[in-house]
Motif scaffolding. Structure first.
Motif, short mmCIF file in Angstrom:
data_model
loop_
_atom_site.label_atom_id
_atom_site.label_comp_id
_atom_site.label_asym_id
_atom_site.label_seq_id
_atom_site.Cartn_x
_atom_site.Cartn_y
_atom_site.Cartn_z
N LYS A 13 0.84 -1.20 0.00
CA LYS A 13 0.00 0.00 0.00
C LYS A 13 0.87 1.25 0.00
O LYS A 13 0.62 2.20 -0.75
N THR A 14 1.92 1.25 0.82
CA THR A 14 2.84 2.39 0.88
C THR A 14 3.55 2.59 -0.44
O THR A 14 3.68 3.72 -0.93
N LEU A 15 4.01 1.49 -1.06
CA LEU A 15 4.69 1.59 -2.36
C LEU A 15 3.76 2.13 -3.45
O LEU A 15 4.17 2.92 -4.29
N THR A 16 2.50 1.70 -3.42
CA THR A 16 1.54 2.20 -4.40
C THR A 16 1.33 3.70 -4.24
O THR A 16 1.28 4.44 -5.22
N ARG A 18 2.44 9.11 -6.25
CA ARG A 18 3.01 10.45 -6.03
C ARG A 18 4.09 10.74 -7.06
O ARG A 18 4.19 11.84 -7.59
N ALA A 19 4.94 9.74 -7.33
CA ALA A 19 6.00 9.91 -8.33
C ALA A 19 5.41 10.20 -9.70
O ALA A 19 5.88 11.10 -10.43
N LYS A 20 4.35 9.48 -10.05
CA LYS A 20 3.69 9.71 -11.35
C LYS A 20 3.08 11.11 -11.42
O LYS A 20 3.11 11.75 -12.46
N ALA A 21 2.51 11.57 -10.30
CA ALA A 21 1.91 12.91 -10.27
C ALA A 21 2.97 13.98 -10.42
O ALA A 21 2.76 14.99 -11.10
N VAL A 22 4.14 13.78 -9.82
CA VAL A 22 5.24 14.76 -9.95
C VAL A 22 5.75 14.77 -11.39
O VAL A 22 6.00 15.83 -11.96
N PHE A 78 11.46 6.97 -6.42
CA PHE A 78 11.13 6.34 -7.70
C PHE A 78 11.05 7.33 -8.86
O PHE A 78 10.52 7.00 -9.90
N VAL A 79 11.54 8.54 -8.68
CA VAL A 79 11.62 9.50 -9.78
C VAL A 79 13.10 9.73 -10.08
O VAL A 79 13.88 10.04 -9.19
N THR A 80 13.45 9.55 -11.35
CA THR A 80 14.83 9.85 -11.76
C THR A 80 14.80 11.07 -12.67
O THR A 80 13.86 11.26 -13.44
N LEU A 109 9.78 7.74 -14.29
CA LEU A 109 9.56 6.77 -13.23
C LEU A 109 10.69 5.75 -13.26
O LEU A 109 11.02 5.19 -14.30
N ASP A 110 11.30 5.50 -12.11
CA ASP A 110 12.39 4.53 -12.00
C ASP A 110 11.78 3.15 -11.79
O ASP A 110 11.60 2.69 -10.67
N GLU A 111 11.47 2.49 -12.90
CA GLU A 111 10.81 1.18 -12.87
C GLU A 111 11.66 0.13 -12.17
O GLU A 111 11.15 -0.73 -11.46
N THR A 112 12.98 0.20 -12.35
CA THR A 112 13.88 -0.79 -11.76
C THR A 112 13.83 -0.73 -10.24
O THR A 112 13.70 -1.76 -9.57
N SER A 113 13.93 0.48 -9.69
CA SER A 113 13.88 0.63 -8.22
C SER A 113 12.53 0.22 -7.68
O SER A 113 12.44 -0.39 -6.61
#
Length: 194
Positions: free
Chosen positions: A86-89, A94-98, A110-112, A120-124
Protein backbone atom coordinates in the motif's frame (compact mmCIF):
# COMPACT_ATOMS: atom_id res chain seq x y z
CA UNK A 1 34.53 -5.80 23.59
CA UNK A 2 32.73 -9.11 23.22
CA UNK A 3 29.28 -7.51 23.29
CA UNK A 4 26.33 -9.05 21.48
CA UNK A 5 23.85 -7.08 19.41
CA UNK A 6 20.65 -7.33 17.39
CA UNK A 7 19.77 -4.48 15.03
CA UNK A 8 17.29 -4.01 12.22
CA UNK A 9 18.46 -4.39 8.63
CA UNK A 10 17.44 -2.33 5.62
CA UNK A 11 15.10 -3.95 3.12
CA UNK A 12 17.48 -2.86 0.35
CA UNK A 13 19.94 -5.50 1.61
CA UNK A 14 17.42 -8.32 1.17
CA UNK A 15 18.15 -9.13 -2.52
CA UNK A 16 21.85 -9.68 -1.77
CA UNK A 17 21.29 -11.51 1.53
CA UNK A 18 18.55 -13.71 0.06
CA UNK A 19 20.13 -14.27 -3.39
CA UNK A 20 19.94 -18.04 -3.00
CA UNK A 21 16.27 -17.92 -1.95
CA UNK A 22 15.34 -15.66 -4.87
CA UNK A 23 17.18 -17.93 -7.34
CA UNK A 24 15.65 -21.19 -6.14
CA UNK A 25 12.23 -20.04 -4.88
CA UNK A 26 11.60 -16.71 -6.63
CA UNK A 27 9.63 -14.05 -4.77
CA UNK A 28 7.53 -16.69 -3.00
CA UNK A 29 7.33 -16.47 0.78
CA UNK A 30 4.88 -17.96 3.24
CA UNK A 31 3.42 -16.00 6.13
CA UNK A 32 5.71 -16.30 9.13
CA UNK A 33 8.61 -17.73 7.10
CA UNK A 34 12.03 -17.12 8.65
CA UNK A 35 15.30 -17.35 6.71
CA UNK A 36 18.58 -17.46 8.62
CA UNK A 37 21.49 -16.40 6.41
CA UNK A 38 24.56 -14.17 6.21
CA UNK A 39 25.05 -10.48 5.39
CA UNK A 40 28.43 -8.96 4.53
CA UNK A 41 29.92 -6.42 6.95
CA UNK A 42 31.77 -4.60 4.20
CA UNK A 43 30.89 -3.96 0.56
CA UNK A 44 33.64 -5.98 -1.06
CA UNK A 45 33.39 -8.75 -3.63
CA UNK A 46 34.99 -11.24 -1.22
CA UNK A 47 32.51 -10.39 1.55
CA UNK A 48 29.54 -10.62 -0.82
CA UNK A 49 30.80 -14.01 -2.00
CA UNK A 50 29.61 -15.76 1.19
CA UNK A 51 26.06 -15.86 -0.19
CA UNK A 52 26.58 -18.32 -3.04
CA UNK A 53 23.33 -18.38 -4.98
CA UNK A 54 24.43 -21.58 -6.73
CA UNK A 55 23.81 -23.42 -3.45
CA UNK A 56 20.19 -24.14 -2.65
CA UNK A 57 20.65 -23.96 1.14
CA UNK A 58 21.29 -20.69 2.94
CA UNK A 59 24.76 -20.42 4.52
CA UNK A 60 24.96 -20.83 8.30
CA UNK A 61 26.87 -18.00 9.97
CA UNK A 62 29.94 -19.05 11.91
CA UNK A 63 32.02 -16.23 13.45
CA UNK A 64 35.25 -18.21 12.99
CA UNK A 65 34.62 -18.88 9.29
CA UNK A 66 32.76 -15.71 8.25
CA UNK A 67 34.96 -12.99 9.74
CA UNK A 68 33.74 -10.32 7.30
CA UNK A 69 30.04 -11.07 7.72
CA UNK A 70 27.24 -10.97 10.29
CA UNK A 71 24.31 -13.27 10.79
CA UNK A 72 21.13 -12.02 9.10
CA UNK A 73 17.64 -13.24 9.98
CA UNK A 74 14.83 -12.32 7.58
CA UNK A 75 11.17 -12.83 8.38
CA UNK A 76 8.15 -12.47 6.11
CA UNK A 77 4.74 -11.28 7.24
CA UNK A 78 1.69 -11.13 4.98
CA UNK A 79 0.33 -8.27 7.10
CA UNK A 80 3.57 -6.31 6.64
CA UNK A 81 3.50 -7.15 2.91
CA UNK A 82 0.02 -5.65 2.55
CA UNK A 83 1.10 -2.49 4.40
CA UNK A 84 4.34 -2.21 2.39
CA UNK A 85 2.49 -2.74 -0.90
CA UNK A 86 0.00 0.00 0.00
CA UNK A 87 2.84 2.39 0.88
CA UNK A 88 4.69 1.59 -2.36
CA UNK A 89 1.54 2.20 -4.40
CA UNK A 90 1.10 5.61 -2.75
CA UNK A 91 4.75 6.44 -3.44
CA UNK A 92 4.39 5.31 -7.05
CA UNK A 93 1.25 7.44 -7.53
CA UNK A 94 3.01 10.45 -6.03
CA UNK A 95 6.00 9.91 -8.33
CA UNK A 96 3.69 9.71 -11.35
CA UNK A 97 1.91 12.91 -10.27
CA UNK A 98 5.24 14.76 -9.95
CA UNK A 99 6.34 13.49 -13.38
CA UNK A 100 3.03 14.57 -14.91
CA UNK A 101 3.42 18.02 -13.36
CA UNK A 102 0.32 17.67 -11.20
CA UNK A 103 2.34 18.09 -8.01
CA UNK A 104 5.27 20.38 -7.44
CA UNK A 105 7.48 18.94 -4.74
CA UNK A 106 10.95 17.74 -4.02
CA UNK A 107 11.88 14.73 -6.07
CA UNK A 108 10.07 11.78 -4.46
CA UNK A 109 11.20 8.19 -4.35
CA UNK A 110 11.13 6.34 -7.70
CA UNK A 111 11.62 9.50 -9.78
CA UNK A 112 14.83 9.85 -11.76
CA UNK A 113 15.94 13.08 -13.40
CA UNK A 114 17.94 12.81 -16.61
CA UNK A 115 18.76 15.85 -18.73
CA UNK A 116 16.13 17.88 -16.91
CA UNK A 117 13.27 15.46 -17.58
CA UNK A 118 11.71 13.28 -14.93
CA UNK A 119 10.78 9.65 -15.36
CA UNK A 120 9.56 6.77 -13.23
CA UNK A 121 12.39 4.53 -12.00
CA UNK A 122 10.81 1.18 -12.87
CA UNK A 123 13.88 -0.79 -11.76
CA UNK A 124 13.88 0.63 -8.22
CA UNK A 125 10.13 0.20 -7.97
CA UNK A 126 10.33 -3.46 -9.05
CA UNK A 127 13.20 -4.07 -6.61
CA UNK A 128 11.16 -2.52 -3.78
CA UNK A 129 8.07 -4.57 -4.67
CA UNK A 130 10.17 -7.74 -4.62
CA UNK A 131 10.99 -7.37 -0.92
CA UNK A 132 7.61 -6.23 0.46
CA UNK A 133 6.77 -7.99 3.68
CA UNK A 134 10.37 -8.73 4.61
CA UNK A 135 12.00 -7.49 7.79
CA UNK A 136 15.65 -8.15 8.49
CA UNK A 137 17.63 -8.44 11.70
CA UNK A 138 21.44 -8.44 11.89
CA UNK A 139 23.23 -9.96 14.85
CA UNK A 140 26.53 -11.40 15.99
CA UNK A 141 24.86 -14.11 18.08
CA UNK A 142 25.42 -17.59 16.61
CA UNK A 143 22.44 -19.84 15.87
CA UNK A 144 23.77 -22.31 18.46
CA UNK A 145 23.18 -19.72 21.21
CA UNK A 146 20.00 -18.12 19.90
CA UNK A 147 17.68 -19.56 17.23
CA UNK A 148 16.23 -17.22 14.60
CA UNK A 149 12.85 -17.02 16.34
CA UNK A 150 14.49 -15.83 19.55
CA UNK A 151 16.48 -13.18 17.64
CA UNK A 152 13.23 -11.76 16.29
CA UNK A 153 11.47 -11.99 19.66
CA UNK A 154 14.39 -10.26 21.40
CA UNK A 155 14.36 -7.44 18.87
CA UNK A 156 10.62 -7.01 19.41
CA UNK A 157 11.23 -6.58 23.14
CA UNK A 158 13.25 -3.43 22.41
CA UNK A 159 10.18 -1.26 22.94
CA UNK A 160 10.23 -2.15 26.66
CA UNK A 161 13.72 -0.70 26.98
CA UNK A 162 12.78 2.40 24.96
CA UNK A 163 9.59 2.92 26.97
CA UNK A 164 11.38 2.67 30.29
CA UNK A 165 14.10 5.03 29.09
CA UNK A 166 11.47 7.56 27.94
CA UNK A 167 9.70 7.21 31.26
CA UNK A 168 12.90 7.73 33.20
CA UNK A 169 13.62 10.89 31.23
CA UNK A 170 10.13 12.37 31.48
CA UNK A 171 8.51 10.95 34.60
CA UNK A 172 11.36 11.08 37.09
CA UNK A 173 9.48 11.10 40.37
CA UNK A 174 11.10 11.75 43.70
CA UNK A 175 9.78 12.59 47.11
CA UNK A 176 10.25 16.15 48.29
CA UNK A 177 13.84 16.60 49.32
CA UNK A 178 15.04 18.80 52.11
CA UNK A 179 18.71 19.16 51.30
CA UNK A 180 20.48 22.48 51.42
CA UNK A 181 23.78 21.85 49.66
CA UNK A 182 24.26 21.19 45.96
CA UNK A 183 26.24 17.99 46.62
CA UNK A 184 23.47 16.52 48.81
CA UNK A 185 20.78 17.40 46.23
CA UNK A 186 22.77 15.86 43.36
CA UNK A 187 23.54 12.74 45.41
CA UNK A 188 19.87 12.27 46.29
CA UNK A 189 18.70 12.72 42.69
CA UNK A 190 21.41 10.37 41.44
CA UNK A 191 20.22 7.66 43.81
CA UNK A 192 16.56 8.20 42.82
CA UNK A 193 17.43 8.13 39.11
CA UNK A 194 19.56 4.97 39.47
Amino acid sequence: AGLRFIVGSRATKAPADLASHFRWHGDAFTDGQVIDTITPRVATTTARGVNDEQKRAEPVWDPAVHERSWRAVWSYSAKRAARDAKTLTLQENRAKAVIAGEKAARTPRFVTVKNGSRSLDETSLARARRVVGLKGYVTNIPATLMPAGEVIASYHELWHVEASFRMSKSDLRARPIFHHTRDAIEAHLTIVFA
